[in-house]
Design a protein around this motif. Structure first.
Motif: not given
Length: 213
Positions: A25-28, A33-34
């Motif tokens: 979830a953090e990576v997603r 955001e990027a």
């Protein structure tokens, strides 16, 4: 004991799965955001803004070019004034003043020509000294200046021979072929006897009788 061990293993699996889901979830979230930031950057330069930016850059370049031209013109005027002096007012000058101005210009030209001759002589002297020093250095090193050789193609002689052969072949083909019979016609005509000589003795006798009658 077996139930407790099984429960502990299941809890460990659940904990690892939860940790994995949290990291995903953090990576997603970071990727989203990027991508949003990238889209925002892309949308920043709209066609109108690009057009305005191009106009501003052109205007700035034109101003810089104009300033550079003015600077060069001012520098040129300054150098001309230093070397030739300021222009004289000859419109309202009388004969004596004109002679004085001409004399000043003559003296100035005379000095400039003398300085020019001295500088040219100094340049020739320096060139000779440099060439002499270079030759001495080459002699000390045991090296000699290689002369510049003309580049010659190794196929040039072959091409010349081929062209010569082709010219000879064309010359032979252009020669007119003459038959031997063309030179024997006149001789054969001379050997042929006239028609009256071919007549027999009877015809000759008839003609003689007609003449006597």
């Amino acid at each position: 004991m077996a139930d407790d061990e099984r429960k502990r293993i299941e809890d460990e699996k659940k904990r690892k799965q939860a940790e994995t889901d949290r990291k995903r979830a953090e990576v997603r979230a970071r990727l989203e955001e990027a991508s949003k930031a990238k889209k925002a950057k892309k949308g920043f330069m709209t066609p109108d803004r690009k057009k305005k930016l191009r106009l501003l850059l052109r205007k700035k370049a034109a101003e810089e070019l104009k300033k550079e031209q003015e600077r060069k013109a001012a520098e040129r005027r300054r150098i001309i004034e230093e070397r030739c002096g300021k222009p004289k007012n000859v419109d309202d000058a009388n004969e004596a003043e004109l002679k004085k101005i001409i004399r000043q210009y003559y003296d100035r030209v005379y000095i400039c020509e003398g300085q020019k001759w001295d500088l040219e002589r100094e340049v020739r002297k320096r060139d000779y000294e440099i060439a002499d020093l270079n030759s001495q250095v080459n002699d000390l090193r045991g090296k000699f200046m290689k002369p510049t050789l003309k580049k010659v193609s190794k196929y040039e002689n072959k091409f010349a021979k081929l062209q010569k052969k082709a010219a000879e072949f064309n010359f032979r083909n252009q020669l007119k072929q003459v038959k031997k019979k063309e030179f024997t016609l006149e001789e054969e005509d001379k050997e042929k006897k006239p028609d009256w000589s071919k007549k027999g003795p009877e015809e000759k006798k008839v003609k003689e009788e007609e003449v006597e009658a």
